[in-house]
Write an enzyme that holds these catalytic residues in place. Structure first.
Site, PDB file in Angstrom:
ATOM      1  N   CYS A   1       0.814  -1.073   0.003  1.00  0.00           N
ATOM      2  CA  CYS A   1      -0.086   0.053  -0.020  1.00  0.00           C
ATOM      3  C   CYS A   1       0.804   1.352   0.049  1.00  0.00           C
ATOM      4  CB  CYS A   1      -0.880  -0.039   1.064  1.00  0.00           C
ATOM      5  SG  CYS A   1      -0.261   0.313   2.720  1.00  0.00           S
TER       6      CYS A   1
ATOM      7  N   CYS B   1       3.037   1.843   3.336  1.00  0.00           N
ATOM      8  CA  CYS B   1       4.085   1.030   3.317  1.00  0.00           C
ATOM      9  C   CYS B   1       5.152   1.426   2.359  1.00  0.00           C
ATOM     10  CB  CYS B   1       3.444  -0.387   3.293  1.00  0.00           C
ATOM     11  SG  CYS B   1       2.733  -1.051   4.605  1.00  0.00           S
TER      12      CYS B   1
ATOM     13  N   CYS C   1      -2.844  -4.847   1.515  1.00  0.00           N
ATOM     14  CA  CYS C   1      -1.528  -4.844   1.415  1.00  0.00           C
ATOM     15  C   CYS C   1      -0.845  -5.860   1.853  1.00  0.00           C
ATOM     16  CB  CYS C   1      -1.098  -3.558   2.299  1.00  0.00           C
ATOM     17  SG  CYS C   1       0.611  -3.244   2.508  1.00  0.00           S
TER      18      CYS C   1
ATOM     19  N   CYS D   1       1.439  -4.559   5.485  1.00  0.00           N
ATOM     20  CA  CYS D   1       0.725  -4.432   6.618  1.00  0.00           C
ATOM     21  C   CYS D   1      -0.484  -4.958   6.991  1.00  0.00           C
ATOM     22  CB  CYS D   1       0.532  -2.700   6.759  1.00  0.00           C
ATOM     23  SG  CYS D   1      -0.621  -2.145   5.608  1.00  0.00           S
TER      24      CYS D   1
ATOM     25  N   ASP E   1      -2.736 -10.219  65.049  1.00  0.00           N
ATOM     26  CA  ASP E   1      -3.558 -11.677  65.000  1.00  0.00           C
ATOM     27  C   ASP E   1      -5.274 -11.276  64.999  1.00  0.00           C
ATOM     28  OD1 ASP E   1      -1.327 -13.291  65.072  1.00  0.00           O
ATOM     29  OD2 ASP E   1      -1.501 -13.767  67.063  1.00  0.00           O
TER      30      ASP E   1
END
Ligand code: ZN
Length: 554
Positions: A21, A24, A133, A136, A369
Site C-alpha cells: 500500500c 508502506c 497490502c 501491513c 492476629d
C-alpha cells in the site's frame, strides 16, 4: 509533495507492483515525515504513481532529474489534461496501453484489442486498489483512520475514565515481521545493485506509522486530550490475522528452538519468538521457504476489542482495629471462609467504589492476629488500586472517603488517608526490623501474686530474647532462632491472678510467646522471670512507630 528522492523511484516501483500500500511504500523509503502518512492514502498513491511514471519520462527525455519536485509538478499538469480521467488510473494504464499500442501497430485488430486490454486493466486496477497490502495486511489501509479513531474514543468514553493524557499502544500479528522481512529483502536486492547502504532499522515500523496517523485523530475524538508517549492511561488496539500460523509455520521447522509451547499463549508464534527466529535465519534459507515479495493475503487483519488500562495508583493511611474477631486479611481455610470480614475488605470496599478500581493489593507495617486490637495512632497501611477509572481526589473528597470508611463499621477506623507514590510506599517497609512497637497484654498467673511480686519487671531494660519460630506460625515461617529485644516493660496489678503488662519491643517480637513461653521455645519468657506458669488473655497493639504516612491534621 512527498519527501522522496530520485533514488527511491525503483523502490517505489518495485513495492507498488508487489502489492504494497502507499503508506508502506513510504515506510520502506524511510520517509519519517509524519504528515506524509496522515494524507489520505489514495492521494499518496496518486502521488507515488505520478512520481514513478515521471521516471519513464525522464528516462526517455534523458534529462537529469535533479529537482524531483519540479518534475512531478509538471507531470501532474500533464496527466490532468484529458478532463474526467483520474490521473492515477491513467498513470497506471499508461505502460500497459503503450505495449498494446505497439502490438496494435503490428496487428490489424488494433482498436478492439486495445479496448479489451484497457478494460481488463481497469478491472485489475480496481482490484489492486481494494486489495489488502502484502506488508501491513490492511493496518495502514482501512484499519487506520477516523472510523477507527471514533471506535477507540467511544470505548474510552463508555468506561468513563478520568485522565489528562493518554498513550496509544498497538499490538500487531506476528507474521507482520515475516512479511516486513520479505519486503525488505525484496527492496534490498535493488539497493545492493545501486550499492546504497540503508539499514532495515531505518524503515518506519507499521506500529510507528499507525500511531502517527491515529494519535491526532484519537485526540480530536476525545475532545483535545493529549495523546503522548508516556501516560498513566493506556488505550490498546490489538490486531490479529487468521493466517498468522500458516505465514509463520516455516520458521518453526527452520528455527525450532525459538518456538517452545508456553502454557498461557494460544500460539507459539508470538511476536518475540518470530523476531528472534528472523534474526537467526539466513537470507538464503528465508528466501527458500518464503515468497519474496510476500504473497497476496486472503484477508486483512481484524481489530479486536479496544482495551483501556489506567496504571495503578497508591493510597496510604493508618488503621485501628477494635475487634478481637476480625482478621487483617480474609481468613480462608481449605477454601472455606472462617470470618465474615477483614480489615482490608472493610477499608477496600469504599475505596474501590470511590476510585472505581478493578481490584487492590493491601500491605501494612506488620500485622496483628485476629484476636489482637490495634489502638493508638494505628498501623500504617498502603493499597495499590488496580486500573482505577478515577485517579485524583481533592482533599475534601479524600476526607469524605475516610468518613465513609469509618461510618461503614465500628470494628475499624482509618486516619491520614492520602494518595502516595509507589516509591513513597517503600518507606513503610524499609528498616522495619529497627522500628519499635508498643503493646499492652493482660497476663494470667498460676500462682497468686501481689503487686510487689511483679514490681521488679518495671526495672528490666533491653532484655534480649531468643525466639524459636513459634509453633503457630511454623507452617509459614522457616524454623530459626531469632533474637529480639524487649526495650521496656511496665506492670499494672489487677488482682491476685491478673496484671497488665505494657511492653515496648523491637518490631517482630512475638509477644504471646514471650508471655506463655511457647513450651520453652522463647527464652527467657515471663513464666521463667516470675517462676510460675503465665498465659496471655488479651493483647493490644498500642503504637507502631513508623513515621509514615505523614499525618494529616484533622
Ligand atoms: Zn501497507
Amino acid at each position: 509533495m512527498l519527501p522522496l528522492k530520485e533514488k527511491d523511484k525503483p523502490i517505489v516501483q518495485k513495492l507498488l507492483s508487489s502489492g504494497c500500500c502507499a503508506r508502506c511504500v513510504l515506510r520502506f523509503c524511510c520517509v519519517s515525515v509524519q504528515a506524509a502518512y496522515r494524507k489520505p492514502p489514495q492521494d499518496t498513491l496518486k502521488e507515488l504513481q505520478a512520481f514513478i511514471s515521471n521516471t519513464e519520462n525522464s528516462k526517455s527525455q534523458e534529462s537529469a532529474a535533479d529537482s524531483t519536485e519540479e518534475n512531478s509538478k509538471s507531470h501532474d499538469a500533464a496527466v490532468s489534461e484529458p478532463p474526467g480521467e483520474p490521473p492515477n488510473k491513467r498513470v497506471k494504464l499508461e505502460p500497459i496501453g503503450t505495449e498494446e499500442d505497439a502490438a496494435a501497430a503490428a496487428a490489424a485488430a488494433a482498436a478492439a484489442a486495445a479496448a479489451a486490454a484497457a478494460a481488463a486493466a481497469a478491472v485489475k486496477l480496481k482490484e489492486e486498489e481494494s486489495s489488502v497490502c502484502v506488508a501491513c495486511l490492511g493496518i495502514l489501509q482501512d484499519l487506520c483512520g477516523s472510523t477507527q479513531a471514533v471506535k477507540i474514543a467511544e470505548r474510552v468514553k463508555a468506561e468513563k475514565y478520568e485522565f489528562d493524557t493518554v498513550v496509544l499502544s498497538v499490538s500487531l500479528p506476528a507474521q507482520l515481521c515475516v512479511r516486513e522481512h520479505s519486503c525488505w529483502l525484496h527492496v534490498k536486492k535493488e539497493l545492493r545493485e545501486k550499492s546504497m547502504a540503508v539499514d532495515k532499522d531505518d524503515a518506519v515500523q507499521v506500529k510507528e506509522a499507525f500511531k502517527w496517523i491515529m494519535q491526532g485523530l484519537v485526540a480530536k475524538e476525545l475532545g483535545g486530550v493529549a495523546v503522548v508517549i508516556r501516560s498513566l492511561f493506556e488505550v490498546s488496539v490489538e490486531f490479529t490475522h487468521q493466517e498468522t500460523d500458516s505465514d509463520c509455520h516455516f520458521l518453526a521447522s527452520t528455527c525450532a528452538d525459538c518456538f517452545r509451547p508456553t502454557r498461557n499463549k494460544q500460539s507459539v508464534f508470538t511476536r518475540m519468538a518470530v523476531v528472534k527466529a528472523l534474526e537467526k535465519i539466513s537470507d538464503a534459507v528465508f528466501l527458500k521457504h518464503y515468497a519474496c515479495p510476500p504473497a497476496q493475503p486472503t484477508s486483512s487483519c481484524s481489530a479486536q476489542d479496544v482495551q483501556c488500562l489506567h496504571l495503578s495508583i497508591f493510597i496510604a493511611g493508618r488503621y485501628n482495629k477494635f475487634s478481637r474477631s476480625l482478621p487483617q486479611t480474609p481468613w480462608v481455610i481449605d477454601g472455606e471462609r472462617r470470618m465474615e470480614s477483614s480489615v482490608e475488605e472493610l477499608i477496600a470496599a469504599p475505596v474501590l467504589s470511590s476510585f472505581r478500581a478493578d481490584g487492590f493489593n493491601f500491605s501494612s507495617s506488620g500485622r496483628e492476629d485476629v484476636d489482637v486490637r490495634t489502638l493508638g495512632n494505628g498501623r500504617p497501611f498502603a493499597m495499590e488500586l488496580l486500573n482505577p477509572h478515577r485517579s485524583r481526589l481533592s482533599k475534601v473528597e479524600m476526607k469524605q472517603l475516610q468518613e465513609t470508611i469509618n461510618e461503614s463499621s465500628d470494628k475499624i477506623r482509618v486516619r491520614d488517608l492520602q494518595i502516595v507514590s509507589r516509591e513513597a510506599m517503600s518507606r513503610m517497609k524499609e528498616g522495619e526490623e529497627d522500628k519499635t512497637k508498643s503493646y499492652t497484654a493482660l497476663v494470667w498467673t498460676q500462682k497468686p501474686i501481689q503487686s510487689d511480686d511483679i514490681a521488679f519487671i518495671d526495672d528490666i531494660k533491653d532484655l534480649t530474647l531468643d525466639q524459636k519460630t513459634p509453633l503457630r506460625v511454623l507452617h509459614r515461617r522457616a524454623l530459626a532462632v531469632r533474637q529480639r529485644v524487649v526495650h521496656r516493660m511496665n506492670t499494672r496489678f489487677l488482682d491476685s491472678h491478673h496484671f497488665y503488662l505494657e511492653l515496648k519491643t523491637q518490631a517482630g517480637t512475638y509477644i504471646k510467646e514471650f508471655v506463655h513461653g511457647d513450651f520453652g521455645r522463647t527464652k527467657p519468657n515471663l513464666g521463667v522471670l516470675l517462676q510460675t506458669d503465665t498465659d496471655i488473655l488479651e493483647l493490644d497493639v498500642e503504637s507502631v512507630d513508623v513515621d509514615w504516612p505523614p499525618s494529616i491534621p484533622e
